[in-house]
Each structure stands twice: as structure tokens, then as C-alpha cells.
Design a protein around this motif. Structure first.
Motif, PDB file in Angstrom:
ATOM      1  N   GLU A  43       0.821  -1.209   0.000  1.00  0.00           N
ATOM      2  CA  GLU A  43       0.000   0.000   0.000  1.00  0.00           C
ATOM      3  C   GLU A  43       0.854   1.259   0.000  1.00  0.00           C
ATOM      4  O   GLU A  43       0.517   2.238  -0.654  1.00  0.00           O
ATOM      5  N   LYS A  44       1.953   1.221   0.710  1.00  0.00           N
ATOM      6  CA  LYS A  44       2.864   2.379   0.731  1.00  0.00           C
ATOM      7  C   LYS A  44       3.389   2.671  -0.678  1.00  0.00           C
ATOM      8  O   LYS A  44       3.406   3.827  -1.124  1.00  0.00           O
ATOM      9  N   ILE A  45       3.782   1.628  -1.406  1.00  0.00           N
ATOM     10  CA  ILE A  45       4.301   1.820  -2.758  1.00  0.00           C
ATOM     11  C   ILE A  45       3.195   2.320  -3.693  1.00  0.00           C
ATOM     12  O   ILE A  45       3.390   3.278  -4.453  1.00  0.00           O
ATOM     13  N   ALA A  46       2.023   1.688  -3.644  1.00  0.00           N
ATOM     14  CA  ALA A  46       0.914   2.092  -4.509  1.00  0.00           C
ATOM     15  C   ALA A  46       0.485   3.526  -4.223  1.00  0.00           C
ATOM     16  O   ALA A  46       0.224   4.300  -5.142  1.00  0.00           O
ATOM     17  N   ARG A  47       0.427   3.883  -2.943  1.00  0.00           N
ATOM     18  CA  ARG A  47      -0.024   5.218  -2.533  1.00  0.00           C
ATOM     19  C   ARG A  47       1.033   6.286  -2.816  1.00  0.00           C
ATOM     20  O   ARG A  47       0.748   7.320  -3.414  1.00  0.00           O
ATOM     21  N   ASP A  48       2.272   6.019  -2.375  1.00  0.00           N
ATOM     22  CA  ASP A  48       3.311   7.049  -2.409  1.00  0.00           C
ATOM     23  C   ASP A  48       4.089   7.105  -3.717  1.00  0.00           C
ATOM     24  O   ASP A  48       4.751   8.096  -3.989  1.00  0.00           O
ATOM     25  N   TRP A  49       4.019   6.042  -4.516  1.00  0.00           N
ATOM     26  CA  TRP A  49       4.789   6.029  -5.751  1.00  0.00           C
ATOM     27  C   TRP A  49       3.854   5.947  -6.969  1.00  0.00           C
ATOM     28  O   TRP A  49       3.771   6.889  -7.751  1.00  0.00           O
ATOM     29  N   ASN A  50       3.145   4.830  -7.120  1.00  0.00           N
ATOM     30  CA  ASN A  50       2.323   4.644  -8.319  1.00  0.00           C
ATOM     31  C   ASN A  50       1.283   5.746  -8.510  1.00  0.00           C
ATOM     32  O   ASN A  50       1.133   6.272  -9.607  1.00  0.00           O
ATOM     33  N   SER A  51       0.560   6.087  -7.451  1.00  0.00           N
ATOM     34  CA  SER A  51      -0.553   7.023  -7.603  1.00  0.00           C
ATOM     35  C   SER A  51      -0.128   8.487  -7.651  1.00  0.00           C
ATOM     36  O   SER A  51      -0.977   9.367  -7.780  1.00  0.00           O
ATOM     37  N   GLU A  54       2.353  10.842 -13.155  1.00  0.00           N
ATOM     38  CA  GLU A  54       1.501  11.163 -14.301  1.00  0.00           C
ATOM     39  C   GLU A  54       1.389   9.988 -15.269  1.00  0.00           C
ATOM     40  O   GLU A  54       0.321   9.739 -15.832  1.00  0.00           O
ATOM     41  N   ASP A  55       2.478   9.225 -15.453  1.00  0.00           N
ATOM     42  CA  ASP A  55       2.454   8.121 -16.418  1.00  0.00           C
ATOM     43  C   ASP A  55       1.545   6.972 -15.991  1.00  0.00           C
ATOM     44  O   ASP A  55       1.262   6.071 -16.793  1.00  0.00           O
ATOM     45  N   THR A  56       1.066   6.979 -14.765  1.00  0.00           N
ATOM     46  CA  THR A  56       0.096   5.970 -14.309  1.00  0.00           C
ATOM     47  C   THR A  56      -1.321   6.544 -14.273  1.00  0.00           C
ATOM     48  O   THR A  56      -2.235   5.866 -13.807  1.00  0.00           O
ATOM     49  N   GLY A  57      -1.461   7.780 -14.729  1.00  0.00           N
ATOM     50  CA  GLY A  57      -2.763   8.434 -14.605  1.00  0.00           C
ATOM     51  C   GLY A  57      -3.098   8.714 -13.155  1.00  0.00           C
ATOM     52  O   GLY A  57      -4.252   8.836 -12.792  1.00  0.00           O
ATOM     53  N   PHE A  58      -2.041   8.816 -12.342  1.00  0.00           N
ATOM     54  CA  PHE A  58      -2.171   9.053 -10.897  1.00  0.00           C
ATOM     55  C   PHE A  58      -2.986   7.956 -10.213  1.00  0.00           C
ATOM     56  O   PHE A  58      -3.751   8.195  -9.296  1.00  0.00           O
ATOM     57  N   ARG A  59      -2.785   6.708 -10.675  1.00  0.00           N
ATOM     58  CA  ARG A  59      -3.487   5.564 -10.100  1.00  0.00           C
ATOM     59  C   ARG A  59      -2.479   4.502  -9.667  1.00  0.00           C
ATOM     60  O   ARG A  59      -1.496   4.245 -10.354  1.00  0.00           O
ATOM     61  N   GLY A  60      -2.751   3.884  -8.532  1.00  0.00           N
ATOM     62  CA  GLY A  60      -1.953   2.776  -8.044  1.00  0.00           C
ATOM     63  C   GLY A  60      -2.864   1.716  -7.451  1.00  0.00           C
ATOM     64  O   GLY A  60      -3.908   2.043  -6.871  1.00  0.00           O
ATOM     65  N   TYR A  61      -2.473   0.476  -7.617  1.00  0.00           N
ATOM     66  CA  TYR A  61      -3.292  -0.641  -7.155  1.00  0.00           C
ATOM     67  C   TYR A  61      -2.443  -1.589  -6.315  1.00  0.00           C
ATOM     68  O   TYR A  61      -1.240  -1.698  -6.524  1.00  0.00           O
ATOM     69  N   VAL A  62      -3.099  -2.281  -5.409  1.00  0.00           N
ATOM     70  CA  VAL A  62      -2.455  -3.355  -4.653  1.00  0.00           C
ATOM     71  C   VAL A  62      -3.194  -4.635  -4.998  1.00  0.00           C
ATOM     72  O   VAL A  62      -4.424  -4.695  -4.912  1.00  0.00           O
ATOM     73  N   THR A  63      -2.421  -5.632  -5.400  1.00  0.00           N
ATOM     74  CA  THR A  63      -2.998  -6.941  -5.690  1.00  0.00           C
ATOM     75  C   THR A  63      -2.521  -7.931  -4.645  1.00  0.00           C
ATOM     76  O   THR A  63      -1.470  -7.741  -4.021  1.00  0.00           O
ATOM     77  N   GLY A 115      -2.738   9.617  -4.414  1.00  0.00           N
ATOM     78  CA  GLY A 115      -2.320   9.421  -3.040  1.00  0.00           C
ATOM     79  C   GLY A 115      -3.452   9.126  -2.061  1.00  0.00           C
ATOM     80  O   GLY A 115      -3.201   8.928  -0.877  1.00  0.00           O
ATOM     81  N   LEU A 116      -4.678   9.086  -2.532  1.00  0.00           N
ATOM     82  CA  LEU A 116      -5.825   8.826  -1.648  1.00  0.00           C
ATOM     83  C   LEU A 116      -6.425   7.462  -1.965  1.00  0.00           C
ATOM     84  O   LEU A 116      -6.575   7.088  -3.124  1.00  0.00           O
ATOM     85  N   ARG A 117      -6.807   6.761  -0.919  1.00  0.00           N
ATOM     86  CA  ARG A 117      -7.395   5.431  -1.098  1.00  0.00           C
ATOM     87  C   ARG A 117      -8.827   5.565  -1.616  1.00  0.00           C
ATOM     88  O   ARG A 117      -9.601   6.367  -1.108  1.00  0.00           O
ATOM     89  N   VAL A 118      -9.145   4.754  -2.602  1.00  0.00           N
ATOM     90  CA  VAL A 118     -10.486   4.697  -3.166  1.00  0.00           C
ATOM     91  C   VAL A 118     -11.239   3.584  -2.456  1.00  0.00           C
ATOM     92  O   VAL A 118     -10.748   2.455  -2.402  1.00  0.00           O
TER      93      VAL A 118
END
Length: 122
Positions: A43-51, A54-63, A115-118
Motif C-alpha cells: 500500500e505504501k508503494i501504490a499510494r506514495d509512488w504509483n498514484s 503522471e504516467d500511471t494516470g495518478f493511479r496505483g493498485y495493490v494486488t 495518493g488517496l485510497r479509493v
């Protein structure tokens, strides 16, 4: 062994195309596939890095997914900067075999945007 993988939308789309059963081959320059051992680290990586990119559309996911314990034991657990940052390092050339040892399906357990959880829908 339960593992987590923080990812962006492009990789997630490729996982979806497999029917949620496999990870896509690594890109050139990506010698390892590194799922992580804890939800908190993912979650830290998805929130603080992926999301935040810009190249991710400011989205990050945890699987989350499960790998056969006996098979997983062949790979080293590496620390990536701290005691809570544990990763399983799988050489890129072994990813197809790794995928064959996934138990069940890969599932999305959390999503972040800017950076915000959906909230997850049921």
C-alpha cells in the motif's frame, strides 16, 4: 505464501487479460519480478509512488495472490531499505514458471488515486 504486488494500470490491464491468473513478462531492463510480503508495504508503494505519477494516470493498485509455499521457498526474501520492506525476488526468466505456481486468482485489494485510497465496491 500470500504475496502482494503494487502496480500501475498498464500492468494491471495485462494481468486482467490473462483472466487474473498470471503476471506479464518483465520489460527490458527489468531483471526481477518483486512481489512484496506485506499489505502495508504494498500500500505504501501504490499510494506514495504509483498514484503520484503522471504516467500511471495518478493511479496505483495493490494486488494479492497466493503462491505454492514449497515453490516460493526457492526465492530469496530481500530487504529493500528497511525491516518492513520485504520482497521476494524472482528472476525475470523464471516468471512463467512462477506464474504456473499461483494458487487461485490475482485480486485487487486496494486502489489509490493521487495518493488517496479509493473505497472498494462490493
Amino acid at each position: 505464501m500470500i504475496l502482494y504486488r503494487p502496480t500501475g494500470p498498464k500492468e494491471l490491464d495485462l494481468v486482467a487479460k490473462t483472466g487474473w491468473t498470471a503476471w506479464p513478462p518483465r520489460l527490458p531492463g527489468q531483471p526481477i519480478f518483486y512481489p512484496v510480503l506485506t499489505l502495508e508495504y504494498a500500500e505504501k508503494i501504490a499510494r506514495d509512488w504509483n498514484s503520484t505519477r503522471e504516467d500511471t494516470g495518478f493511479r496505483g493498485y495493490v494486488t494479492r495472490f497466493e503462491i505454492d509455499d514449497e515453490f516460493a521457498a526457492r526465492y530469496p526474501i530481500e530487504l529493500a531499505g528497511g525491516q518492513d520492506h520485504k520482497e521476494l525476488w524472482v528472476p525475470a526468466e523464471e516468471l512463467a514458471e512462477f506464474n504456473r505456481h499461483i494458487v487461485g486468482m490475482i485480486e485487487v485489494v486496494s486502489e489509490y488515486r493521487k495518493g488517496l485510497r479509493v473505497p472498494q465496491r462490493d
